[in-house]
Motif scaffolding. Sequence first.
Motif: not given
Length: 298
Positions: A126-147
């Motif tokens: 995030d803006a302060e450098g802390r690990p984060t995960r938004s809805l957009v990132d959750t969606a990206k993870a869903f579409y990211r190739p697996r394997g």
Amino acid sequence: MSESERVDIMLPFYGREDHFRDAVASVLAQDSDRWRLVIIDDAYPDRAPFEWAASVADSRVEVIRHEVNLGINRSFQECLERSNATWVTIFGCDDLMHPRYVTRILELAERYPHAGLLHPGTEIIDAEGRPTRSLVDTAKAFYRPRGPKPLQLSGEDMAVSLTRGNWMNFPAIAWNGELARRIGFSPGYDVVQDLALALDVCEQGGSLVLDDDVVFSYRRHATSVSSWKAVDGSRFVEESAYFGHLADHFRARGWRRAARAARRHLSSRMNALTTVPAALMGRDTRGAGVLLRHALRP
């Protein structure tokens, strides 16, 4: 791998000075010296970041300042034109490279010397450098190739994967310099220019190599260009036009699966729908209308 092979890190700047300084420091902290950093200040109103960068005592660092603001697309194109290395990264001025970024890119380059682009493992902060995960990132993870990784995609499989859901973190990518410079960024785009270049590389026969070794921190925050263009709906106007063009282009090429993915562009529509509440909270009814039309149209 040739000893002369290196990574040109091109850094277009227009943003927060603290993030910018951290980004530059992360390049200087690389455990490999096979890099060159070119900073392009796109006429940011405050000259202090430029003056600080110009004072960095490292011969591998070059600093340029525009007299007038050229905007994202033209600055990105300048990054390609000023590069000359085998591999080119267009680094975000608010992102961070881990110390092994250049090392890992060159390891992947040795294994896949003819790839069109190398996408290392990334984390979201995030803006302060802390690990984060938004809805957009959750969606990206869903579409990211697996394997198992590294994984290589090319041809229509690559086009379908990226069109169905653009899961890439653009500032982390190392592009095949010769190929990217020959193709260039399509003019007129301020949001989808990364996807457009990746798909142009794909059509020129370049492959995408995806890795899971996390060597990059991608910063997601409310003041980024992609964030505010999402809330006012302008990014989705651009995306809608681009995906319509893609659908026609892929259909003419005979890539039916890719054309179908472009025509539906479900991930883009879902992203627009999740942004509607932010637009309404900001009393931007016009933006909310643009978002809803993009999300719900047949």
